[in-house]
Design an enzyme around this catalytic site. Structure first.
Site, short mmCIF file in Angstrom:
data_model
loop_
_atom_site.label_atom_id
_atom_site.label_comp_id
_atom_site.label_asym_id
_atom_site.label_seq_id
_atom_site.Cartn_x
_atom_site.Cartn_y
_atom_site.Cartn_z
N LYS A 36 -3.54 -23.14 22.99
CA LYS A 36 -3.08 -22.26 21.92
C LYS A 36 -4.05 -21.12 21.64
CE LYS A 36 -3.76 -23.97 17.85
NZ LYS A 36 -4.81 -23.12 17.27
N THR A 37 -5.33 -21.44 21.49
CA THR A 37 -6.33 -20.42 21.15
C THR A 37 -6.47 -19.41 22.28
OG1 THR A 37 -7.52 -22.08 19.85
CG2 THR A 37 -8.71 -20.06 20.40
N ASP A 223 -2.40 -17.78 13.30
CA ASP A 223 -2.75 -19.06 13.92
C ASP A 223 -2.40 -20.21 12.98
OD1 ASP A 223 -3.80 -20.82 15.75
OD2 ASP A 223 -5.89 -20.48 15.21
N GLU A 224 -2.12 -21.40 13.53
CA GLU A 224 -1.83 -22.62 12.75
C GLU A 224 -0.76 -22.36 11.69
OE1 GLU A 224 -2.92 -25.28 13.80
OE2 GLU A 224 -5.00 -25.18 14.50
N GLN A 254 2.18 -31.12 14.39
CA GLN A 254 0.84 -31.34 13.83
C GLN A 254 0.74 -30.84 12.39
OE1 GLN A 254 -2.66 -30.95 16.57
NE2 GLN A 254 -1.20 -29.96 17.95
N ARG A 600 -5.73 -36.78 20.23
CA ARG A 600 -7.16 -36.42 20.25
C ARG A 600 -7.83 -37.01 21.48
NH1 ARG A 600 -6.46 -32.40 18.28
NH2 ARG A 600 -4.30 -33.06 18.43
#
Length: 680
Positions: A36-37, A223-224, A254, A600
Site C-alpha cells: 500500500k505505502t 492513506d488509511e 482492517q 501480522r
C-alpha cells in the site's frame, strides 16, 4: 530507462494500474501486506514527475506523523530538486493547523493560537466543574473529555448538540462543554479535536477561503481511509474540486477503530458518493505464507460489510497455522513459553516474535512466565503489568496495610484517589517526622493530636488512617485477595474508576481484576508482595533481542516472523461487552481484528484457547471462539500441545453451529459439545 520508469516497472500489474490512473475519483483497496505505502508513494512521485501538478498543489493526508515522514523521505529520494518537498503532506491535524494559522482571524482567533494538550484540558475542565458546583467525582475530566471528543468527531459544537432527556448527566456535561469552548476562545486556544472541526467550520462559513484550497489542490491522496471518522471525511469532501482527483487508499478488512470514532461506511460508500469512481484491488500479499493468508481470508469472508477481495501470495505454502488448546490461561502462557524456548528461539530472533492479545491485562501471565524462565520481553503500546498506575496504587494500599513503616506506600495511597491532601501537607508531615524520628503514619497521628492540620484536611486524613487500622485487623481474618477487594471498595478507588465511563478506565478495572486473580496464586499477602517486589526489581532491560507483547489493535501496521494469538475464547475474543453493546456491527469489527492479528505473521502463526479462565476470582469454563470454527481445516494443525495426553483430548471442528441464538457465551452446551469432546 530513467529512475521514474524503473520505479513503476517494479510494481505488479494491479499496483501499476492504481498508480497510473491519476484522474478522477479512485479507491485503492489494499489488502494486508500488498504494498500500500509503495503504491501511494509511487503515485505521488509519478504525478510530480509527469508535471501534472507542482508539489504544492498536491494534498497527501496520512494518519500518523511517522507515516508522513516516511513518505516525505521516499519522495525526496526519487524527485530531483530542492523544491520537491511536499508542503501539504501530513496528518489531518497538522494540515489543519497550517490552514488555521493562515485564516484564524476569519474565525475570531489570532494566528498565534495555542494548542492545548490533555493536561491543559483537564486543568481547565476541573476549574469549570468547580465553578459550576458539580460533583468532581461524578464529573471527572476524563468523562467530560470523552463526550466532548465524541461530539467533535461528529462535527458538533455545543449549539449543535441535541439532548432529549431532561436533568441527565449528559445535559450537565453539555453545559460544561459550552463553557469550555467559551474559555478556550478567551485563551485564543484550540484543543486537538478543534483543529479539524474549526477547519470544516472555516470552509463552510467562508466559501472564498474554501475556494482557494479547492483550486490549489489538483490532487488529493489519503492513506488509511478506512480509519476516517465523520469530521475527517467531511473535511476531505469540502476540499475536493470539480475535477474530483481524489485517491483514497485503505483496507476495509482492517477497520478496527470504531471506538475512536472511525466509520467504515466512509470506505464502503466512497464509490457511491463519487460517481464513476475507479476501484483497484491490491490482492497480492508480499508478507505471509499461503497457509497464513488462506486462514485469514477464509475467516474474514464471513463478514458481509466489505468490498470483498481474496489475498494470494507467490510465496511457499509454509507451515500450517497451529491451533492449541490448554487447560487454563496460566498453562497457555507456559505452553507458549515452552514453544518459544524449544523451537522458535532456534530459528528466529526474539525481536521477530510477537504475542498479540485482545485485552492488555492478558499480558500479565506471559510477563510472569517470561520473568520466571528468563526470556526478555517488551510491552509495546502499553506499560508492563506491575508498572501500571492502577496496579501500583492498589499495591501501595497492600504495602501500608502489611507494615506501617512503608512511607512511600502511604504517600502514594494518600493521593489515590485524591483526597485534597497536597504536596505542601505531605512535606509538612515529612518534616515533622524527620524532627521527631517518626514514620509517616505515626507523624500523622501525632500531628492530628496536636491539631497541626486545617479542619478539612484533619477530618480526611484521620478517616483514612482509621481505615488503614481497620484493614490491618481485617487482614488477620480474611484472604489477602478478598482484603484487596474490600480496600478498593472502601477507599473509593473502585467507584472512582466505575464512574468514569471510558475505555481507559475499563482497561484499568480489567487490570485490577487480573491483579486479584494473580494474588490467588500466593499463600499470603507477604508472599505476594515479595513476588511483586522481585518482579519489578529484576533488571528487565537485558541486552539483546526481546519478545514483543502488545494488543492486536497496537499491532496494526506491524509484521513479525512468528505471531502467537492466545485467548481465542467466547467472551474474551470476540469481546462480550462489545457484542452486548453493538451486536452484529461489533462482531464484524472483532472479526476484522482477528484478521489483522493473523496477517501480522510472515512465517508462523499460533492460535490458542484455554478450557477455563479465572473471572472475578472464580474459575469459569471457557468456550472456544466462534472464529476458530471459521478457519479452514486444511490450513490448520490442531492441538499441538504438551498439556494434554493424546487420549485425553479430541478437537472436533463442526461448521454447522448456528450463532443466531444470541451472543451470550455462558451455557452454550450445544456449542461446547460440538466443538470439544472431552473424555471423562
Amino acid at each position: 530507462m530513467n529512475n521514474k520508469d524503473k520505479l513503476i516497472q517494479k510494481l505488479n500489474k494491479e499496483q501499476k494500474d492504481a498508480v497510473l490512473s491519476t484522474e478522477g475519483p479512485n479507491l485503492i483497496v489494499a489488502g494486508a501486506g500488498s504494498g500500500k505505502t509503495r503504491v501511494l508513494t509511487t503515485r505521488l512521485i509519478h504525478i510530480i514527475n509527469q508535471k501534472k501538478a507542482f508539489p504544492s498543489q498536491i494534498l497527501c493526508v496520512t494518519f500518523t506523523n511517522k507515516a508522513a515522514k516516511e513518505m516525505q523521505n521516499r519522495v525526496m529520494h526519487h524527485v530531483k530538486g530542492t523544491s520537491s518537498a511536499i508542503p501539504w503532506l501530513g496528518t489531518f491535524h497538522s494540515v489543519s493547523v497550517k490552514i488555521l494559522r493562515r485564516h484564524a482571524e476569519a474565525l475570531g482567533y489570532k494566528s498565534n493560537f495555542t494548542i492545548l494538550d490533555t493536561d491543559d484540558q483537564k486543568k481547565l475542565l476541573r476549574s469549570i466543574v468547580k465553578g459550576e458546583d458539580l460533583d468532581a467525582k461524578k464529573f471527572s475530566p476524563q468523562l467530560i473529555l470523552y463526550h466532548i471528543d465524541q461530539w467533535k468527531n461528529k462535527g458538533l459544537l455545543p449549539k449543535d448538540v441535541k439532548i432529549e432527556k431532561k436533568g441527565s448527566i449528559i445535559k450537565s456535561i453539555l453545559k460544561v462543554y459550552e463553557i469550555y469552548q467559551s474559555k478556550t476562545k478567551d485563551l485564543n486556544a484550540f484543543d486537538f479535536g478543534d483543529l479539524i472541526l474549526f477547519c470544516v467550520k472555516l470552509f463552510e462559513e467562508h466559501k472564498d477561503i474554501r475556494g482557494i484550497y479547492q483550486s490549489n489542490f489538483k490532487y488529493i491522496l489519503v492513506d488509511e481511509f478506512q480509519d476516517t471518522n465523520f469530521i475527517q471525511n467531511k473535511w476531505l469532501n469540502l476540499l475536493v474540486n470539480e475535477e474530483r482527483n481524489i485517491c483514497c487508499v485503505g483496507d476495509d478488512d482492517q477497520s478496527i477503530y470504531s471506538w475512536r470514532g472511525a466509520e467504515i461506511k466512509n470506505f464502503l460508500t466512497f464509490d457511491k458518493i463519487y460517481e464513476n469512481c475507479k476501484v483497484f484491488k491490491l490482492e497480492q500479499n508480499y508478507r505471509s505464507t499461503k497457509n497464513i493468508l488462506e486462514t485469514a481470508s477464509h475467516l474474514i469472508s464471513n463478514n458481509s460489510n466489505r468490498v470483498g477481495k481474496k489475498l494470494w501470495s507467490s510465496a511457499n505454502q509454509g507451515e500450517l497455522v497451529k491451533l492449541n488448546c490448554y487447560r487454563s490461561g496460566k498453562e497457555e502462557a507456559q505452553g507458549i513459553s515452552d514453544i518459544i524456548e524449544q523451537k522458535i528461539k532456534k530459528k528466529y530472533s526474539l525481536n521477530d516474535v510477537s504475542i498479540l492479545v485482545r485485552a492488555i491485562y492478558q499480558t500479565r501471565e506471559f510477563e510472569e512466565r517470561f520473568l520466571q524462565v528468563g526470556i526478555s520481553y517488551r510491552v509495546l503500546g502499553g506499560i508492563k503489568f506491575y508498572e501500571r498506575t492502577e496496579i501500583k496504587d492498589a499495591i501501595s494500599y497492600l504495602r501500608i496495610v502489611n507494615q506501617k513503616f512503608d512511607d512511600l506506600a502511604l504517600e502514594r495511597a494518600l493521593s489515590a484517589p485524591k483526597k485534597g491532601i497536597g504536596e505542601s501537607t505531605v512535606n509538612q508531615i515529612y518534616s515533622f517526622g524527620k524532627l521527631n524520628k517518626l514514620c509517616l503514619e505515626d507523624s500523622i497521628i501525632k500531628m492530628i493530636e496536636k491539631g497541626d492540620f486545617k479542619p478539612k484536611i484533619k477530618t480526611t486524613i484521620h478517616q483514612f488512617i482509621n481505615m488503614i487500622h481497620k484493614w490491618r485487623k481485617d487482614s488477620s481474618k480474611m484472604k489477602h485477595y478478598d482484603l484487596l477487594k474490600l480496600v478498593l471498595d472502601e477507599s473509593g478507588y473502585s467507584s472512582l474508576l466505575k464512574n468514569k465511563k471510558d475505555l481507559e478506565n475499563e482497561n484499568r478495572l480489567e487490570n485490577l481484576k487480573e491483579l486479584l486473580r494473580a494474588m490467588q496464586d500466593y499463600d499470603s499477602l507477604q508472599s505476594f508482595l515479595e513476588h511483586v517486589a522481585l518482579a519489578t526489581s529484576i533488571d528487565q532491560d537485558w541486552e539483546g533481542a526481546k519478545i514483543n507483547l502488545m494488543t492486536m489493535h497496537a499491532a496494526k501496521g506491524l509484521e513479525f516472523d512468528v505471531v502467537f494469538l492466545p485467548g481465542w475464547e467466547e467472551g474474551l475474543f470476540p469481546h462480550q461487552k462489545s457484542l452486548e453493546e453493538k451486536g452484529d456491527f461489533a462482531l464484524e469489527e472483532e472479526r476484522r481484528l482477528a484478521y489483522v492479528g493473523i496477517t501480522r505473521a510472515k512465517k508462523e502463526a499460533y492460535l490458542s484457547f484455554a478450557m477455563k479462565r479465572a473471572y472475578h476470582g472464580d474459575w469459569m469454563d471457557a468456550l472456544p471462539s466462534r472464529f476458530i470454527n471459521e478457519i479452514p481445516e486444511e490450513s490448520v494443525e490442531k492441538n499441538e500441545t504438551s498439556t494434554f495426553e493424546n487420549d485425553e483430548f479430541e478437537f472436533n471442528q463442526d461448521n454447522s453451529i448456528d450463532f443466531d441464538e444470541g451472543y451470550k457465551s455462558p451455557g452454550w452446551d450445544r456449542y461446547k459439545k460440538k466443538m470439544l469432546k472431552w473424555k471423562k
